[in-house]
Design a protein around this motif. Structure first.
Motif: not given
Length: 184
Positions: A122-148
């Protein structure tokens, strides 16, 4: 029962408090993962296992199962991520959900271990802080810009959303969101 930090944080980020699903609903799904984590924590270098008092282990596992059972919508995930991207301040309400002194550390942990055994890729391909969950969600942070926030079961062998990972890879590539894109 201990205070559940992620539910508290989730409530500060959203208009409604985060809920906790019955941990038993997810227990079967995450038992193997938790068992592996316990073995890693208690294992010795020689392959043996330390004898430990089961009460603290059971308490830690109960808390872990609760944290894996926090209910959140895709919008909730995006708003939590946007709050982290905004140095701990909810960008919609202006309410501080997390002290800035903890945001950097939290993002560092998310960057280095937020997607289980897939984190390095993930760090290599996406390069952003993130946390996945066993329910199928992913929280992604683009520092200083936005959240996904993305949500799409089923999970891959690592316990991450198959389509969620793919869409984040595409967004990072197409929008040049990778933290090291500015260096090239």
């Amino acid at each position: 029962m201990k205070t559940l930090g992620i539910a508290t944080f989730g409530g500060a980020c959203n208009r409604r408090p985060a809920g906790i699903a019955e941990p038993q609903q997810l227990r079967g799904l995450i038992e193997g993962l938790a068992d592996r984590k316990v073995r890693l924590c208690l294992g010795r270098a020689d392959g043996g296992v330390e004898a430990v008092d089961p009460d603290p282990v059971d308490e830690a596992l109960d808390l872990y199962f609760q944290q894996c059972s926090v209910t959140a919508t895709c919008r909730d995930l995006a708003l939590m991520a946007a709050t982290l991207a905004n140095a701990g301040v909810n960008p919609v309400t202006g309410v501080r959900a997390l002290d800035p002194q903890y945001v950097r550390d939290l993002l560092s942990v998310m960057f280095t271990c937020g997607l289980y055994d897939y984190t390095g890729e993930w760090a290599y391909r996406v390069g952003l802080p993130a946390k996945s969950g066993v329910g199928g969600g992913i929280l992604v942070v683009v520092p200083g810009v936005m959240g996904l926030g993305v949500f799409s079961p089923p999970l891959d062998a690592h316990g991450n959303s198959v389509r969620g990972v793919r869409v984040c890879e595409a967004l990072s590539r197409d929008l040049r969101l990778h933290v090291f894109d500015a260096a090239t």
